[in-house]
Write a protein that holds these residues in place. Structure first.
Motif, PDB file in Angstrom:
ATOM      1  N   VAL A 164      66.880  38.267  69.844  1.00 17.59           N
ATOM      2  CA  VAL A 164      67.376  38.888  71.070  1.00 17.59           C
ATOM      3  C   VAL A 164      68.891  39.100  71.043  1.00 17.59           C
ATOM      4  CG1 VAL A 164      65.464  38.079  72.504  1.00 17.59           C
ATOM      5  CG2 VAL A 164      67.497  36.642  72.245  1.00 17.59           C
ATOM      6  N   SER A 165      69.573  38.523  70.045  1.00 18.18           N
ATOM      7  CA  SER A 165      71.019  38.705  69.930  1.00 18.18           C
ATOM      8  C   SER A 165      71.448  38.397  68.503  1.00 18.18           C
ATOM      9  CB  SER A 165      71.762  37.772  70.901  1.00 18.18           C
ATOM     10  OG  SER A 165      71.658  36.421  70.478  1.00 18.18           O
ATOM     11  N   ASN A 166      72.704  38.678  68.209  1.00 19.51           N
ATOM     12  CA  ASN A 166      73.260  38.271  66.922  1.00 19.51           C
ATOM     13  C   ASN A 166      73.440  36.758  66.939  1.00 19.51           C
ATOM     14  OD1 ASN A 166      73.625  40.854  65.720  1.00 19.51           O
ATOM     15  ND2 ASN A 166      75.419  41.177  67.022  1.00 19.51           N
ATOM     16  N   PRO A 167      73.340  36.113  65.789  1.00 20.21           N
ATOM     17  CA  PRO A 167      73.645  34.682  65.751  1.00 20.21           C
ATOM     18  C   PRO A 167      75.076  34.427  66.214  1.00 20.21           C
ATOM     19  CG  PRO A 167      72.516  35.360  63.754  1.00 20.21           C
ATOM     20  CD  PRO A 167      72.871  36.613  64.493  1.00 20.21           C
ATOM     21  N   ASN A 168      75.300  33.256  66.791  1.00 22.77           N
ATOM     22  CA  ASN A 168      76.614  32.884  67.309  1.00 22.77           C
ATOM     23  C   ASN A 168      76.968  31.473  66.906  1.00 22.77           C
ATOM     24  OD1 ASN A 168      78.029  34.565  69.674  1.00 22.77           O
ATOM     25  ND2 ASN A 168      75.840  35.056  69.614  1.00 22.77           N
ATOM     26  N   ILE A 169      78.241  31.288  66.560  1.00 32.06           N
ATOM     27  CA  ILE A 169      78.809  29.957  66.403  1.00 32.06           C
ATOM     28  C   ILE A 169      79.474  29.654  67.736  1.00 32.06           C
ATOM     29  CG2 ILE A 169      80.446  28.513  65.159  1.00 32.06           C
ATOM     30  CD1 ILE A 169      80.280  30.632  62.862  1.00 32.06           C
ATOM     31  N   GLY A 170      79.187  28.504  68.308  1.00 28.29           N
ATOM     32  CA  GLY A 170      79.767  28.136  69.592  1.00 28.29           C
ATOM     33  C   GLY A 170      80.688  26.946  69.461  1.00 28.29           C
ATOM     34  N   ARG A 179      76.574  21.947  61.449  1.00 30.96           N
ATOM     35  CA  ARG A 179      77.595  22.375  60.479  1.00 30.96           C
ATOM     36  C   ARG A 179      76.947  23.094  59.291  1.00 30.96           C
ATOM     37  NH1 ARG A 179      82.827  20.654  61.268  1.00 30.96           N
ATOM     38  NH2 ARG A 179      83.072  19.054  62.861  1.00 30.96           N
ATOM     39  N   GLY A 180      75.811  22.617  58.853  1.00 26.89           N
ATOM     40  CA  GLY A 180      75.086  23.264  57.759  1.00 26.89           C
ATOM     41  C   GLY A 180      74.589  24.645  58.155  1.00 26.89           C
ATOM     42  N   GLN A 181      74.101  24.782  59.399  1.00 26.71           N
ATOM     43  CA  GLN A 181      73.654  26.087  59.892  1.00 26.71           C
ATOM     44  C   GLN A 181      74.827  27.056  59.953  1.00 26.71           C
ATOM     45  OE1 GLN A 181      71.893  24.467  63.549  1.00 26.71           O
ATOM     46  NE2 GLN A 181      69.983  25.484  62.942  1.00 26.71           N
ATOM     47  N   ILE A 182      75.971  26.571  60.425  1.00 27.44           N
ATOM     48  CA  ILE A 182      77.166  27.415  60.525  1.00 27.44           C
ATOM     49  C   ILE A 182      77.607  27.854  59.128  1.00 27.44           C
ATOM     50  CG2 ILE A 182      79.629  27.437  61.115  1.00 27.44           C
ATOM     51  CD1 ILE A 182      78.848  25.570  63.512  1.00 27.44           C
ATOM     52  N   ASP A 183      77.685  26.917  58.204  1.00 28.63           N
ATOM     53  CA  ASP A 183      78.091  27.253  56.832  1.00 28.63           C
ATOM     54  C   ASP A 183      77.122  28.264  56.210  1.00 28.63           C
ATOM     55  OD1 ASP A 183      80.287  25.571  56.993  1.00 28.63           O
ATOM     56  OD2 ASP A 183      79.292  23.904  55.955  1.00 28.63           O
ATOM     57  N   GLY A 184      75.821  28.074  56.428  1.00 29.82           N
ATOM     58  CA  GLY A 184      74.824  29.006  55.903  1.00 29.82           C
ATOM     59  C   GLY A 184      74.975  30.396  56.489  1.00 29.82           C
ATOM     60  N   PHE A 206      75.207  26.237  67.162  1.00 29.16           N
ATOM     61  CA  PHE A 206      74.782  27.406  66.396  1.00 29.16           C
ATOM     62  C   PHE A 206      73.541  27.963  67.062  1.00 29.16           C
ATOM     63  CE2 PHE A 206      72.455  29.763  63.169  1.00 29.16           C
ATOM     64  CZ  PHE A 206      73.424  30.687  62.849  1.00 29.16           C
ATOM     65  N   LEU A 207      73.620  29.215  67.469  1.00 26.97           N
ATOM     66  CA  LEU A 207      72.476  29.914  68.044  1.00 26.97           C
ATOM     67  C   LEU A 207      72.045  30.964  67.033  1.00 26.97           C
ATOM     68  CD1 LEU A 207      74.040  28.687  70.512  1.00 26.97           C
ATOM     69  CD2 LEU A 207      72.958  30.461  71.850  1.00 26.97           C
ATOM     70  N   ASP A 208      70.799  30.915  66.635  1.00 26.12           N
ATOM     71  CA  ASP A 208      70.329  31.833  65.599  1.00 26.12           C
ATOM     72  C   ASP A 208      69.950  33.216  66.130  1.00 26.12           C
ATOM     73  OD1 ASP A 208      67.879  31.398  66.829  1.00 26.12           O
ATOM     74  OD2 ASP A 208      66.953  30.443  65.090  1.00 26.12           O
TER      75      ASP A 208
END
Length: 150
Positions: free
Chosen positions: A51-57, A4-9, A40-42
């Motif tokens: 290799v890609s844009n970050p993603n919220i899953g 959740r912290g990674q997503i918020d950031g 959260f994939l960075d």
């Protein structure tokens, strides 16, 4: 930092207009599926290379590959990119499903086999996008005999 912290950031790091749209879509997805597993994939691979844009899953499913390998992955992804926002529906067997089912009703969006991209939420029908989200996060499971999903 937890997911959740990674997503918020990630959301907070976006330019103001995109930040608000991303935050709104994130809230809408959570409202439709409040107990969905969050990812959260960075955007980096195992070597740390982007290799890609970050993603919220959102959600969880087991994807099976042609070589027999399997892996846990999200059902729905949300990402900001240079041209706008993208929503990814993972695990689709029928690559025409999104386009045929939702394409004509979505508005100004590019629809590919598993991705819906648009410049702004003002360009799409949010009611139809919520249908896509609900469909992707529904109880349909990979391998459950549903012809649409793998």
């Amino acid at each position: 930092m937890d997911v959740r912290g990674q997503i918020d950031g990630y959301i907070d790091d976006q330019p103001p207009a995109k930040r608000e749209e991303l935050r709104d879509l994130h809230r809408r997805i959570l409202a439709l599926s409040p107990d969905a597993h969050l990812w959260f994939l960075d955007g980096r691979n195992a070597d740390g290379k982007i290799v890609s844009n970050p993603n919220i899953g959102y959600g969880a499913q087991t994807l099976a590959y042609a070589d027999g390998d399997t892996r846990e992955f999200y059902k729905l992804g949300l990402s900001a990119n240079t041209s706008g926002l993208s929503v990814y529906v993972m695990g689709l067997k029928d690559k025409a499903y999104l386009s045929q089912t939702y394409g004509a009703r979505l508005g100004k969006a590019k629809v590919t086999g598993y991705c819906i991209s648009f410049r702004s939420v003002r360009d799409v029908d949010l009611g139809v996008l919520e249908e896509v989200i609900a469909d992707a996060l529904s109880l349909k499971q990979v391998g459950a005999g549903n012809p649409i999903f793998l």
